[in-house]
Design an enzyme around this catalytic site. Structure first.
Site, PDB file in Angstrom:
ATOM      1  N   VAL A 136       0.807  -1.268  -0.099  1.00 14.44           N
ATOM      2  CA  VAL A 136      -0.015   0.133   0.093  1.00 14.44           C
ATOM      3  C   VAL A 136       0.775   1.150  -0.081  1.00 14.44           C
ATOM      4  CG1 VAL A 136      -1.844   1.493   1.176  1.00 14.44           C
ATOM      5  CG2 VAL A 136      -1.927  -1.209   1.059  1.00 14.44           C
ATOM      6  N   CYS A 137       1.917   1.178   0.657  1.00 16.75           N
ATOM      7  CA  CYS A 137       2.833   2.506   1.094  1.00 16.75           C
ATOM      8  C   CYS A 137       3.426   2.983  -0.389  1.00 16.75           C
ATOM      9  CB  CYS A 137       4.092   2.005   1.544  1.00 16.75           C
ATOM     10  SG  CYS A 137       3.578   1.335   3.279  1.00 16.75           S
ATOM     11  N   PRO A 138       3.831   2.236  -1.185  1.00 14.77           N
ATOM     12  CA  PRO A 138       4.317   2.994  -2.545  1.00 14.77           C
ATOM     13  C   PRO A 138       2.940   3.656  -3.268  1.00 14.77           C
ATOM     14  CG  PRO A 138       4.283   0.543  -2.915  1.00 14.77           C
ATOM     15  CD  PRO A 138       4.043   0.728  -1.462  1.00 14.77           C
TER      16      PRO A 138
END
Length: 194
Positions: A49-51
């Site tokens: 999810v972070c990118p």
């Protein structure tokens, strides 16, 4: 802990700047003056999810800059991991060139000062803070790890704070630039609903 209305904690930490340079002592307060700041935390580099969030912030960076707003991102990864992630293309699982500063919080001291540390895993939750020109936190939202942020809504909050500071009116639910605001009075509310 709710930090809204409080002074944003300062920090000094290693960071990779938007020009790609790495510095060992990025002083948050000294680098952010006379502008709004969006400070956001993500759990770890090279995850899933972070990118999507980091790239979305990057894509909307010109819109934040139009509003005199700087973006600063923080995770527990080292600046070298941040750099390696930037050096990898999006198509290969990286994030590409990022136009804002990425801070390294290896010891977790910054995430602790903002009270966004996951209680069991020791990494940061998906926390976002909008800080005004007087260094006061005006907006805070924290997501659990599986749920990505709505970056456009953070932009909307910057607009709402700016509108309120300029006009004194308050911004109702789902307010966006150009929509009707409310004069903060009983008559103002009645007029809004008419």
């Amino acid at each position: 802990m709710n930090l809204v209305t409080q002074t944003a904690p300062n920090f000094v930490a290693p960071a990779i700047l938007k020009n790609g340079n790495i510095i060992n002592e990025f002083n948050f307060k000294q680098n952010i003056k006379n502008q709004f700041t969006v400070l956001f935390f993500w759990p770890m580099d090279f995850t899933f999810v972070c990118p999507t969030e980091i790239i979305s912030f990057n894509e909307l960076y010109p819109e934040f800059k139009k509003r005199n707003t700087e973006i600063i991102g923080v995770s527990k990864d080292s600046v070298f991991v941040h750099k390696a992630w930037q050096n990898l293309s999006i198509q290969k699982g990286g994030i590409g060139k990022i136009n804002y500063t990425m801070v390294s919080d290896i010891k977790g001291e910054i995430q602790d000062s903002y009270d966004v540390t996951h209680p069991n895993m020791g990494i940061a939750l998906r926390a976002t803070f909008v800080i005004d020109k007087n260094w006061i936190i005006r907006h805070q939202v924290i997501n659990d790890l599986p749920f990505g942020r709505n970056i456009k809504d953070i932009l909307r909050m910057v607009d709402a704070i700016t509108f309120h500071e300029k006009h004194g009116d308050v911004c109702p639910a789902n307010w966006e630039t150009g929509k009707t605001s409310i004069h903060p009075s009983e008559e103002g509310l009645k007029k809004y609903y008419q």
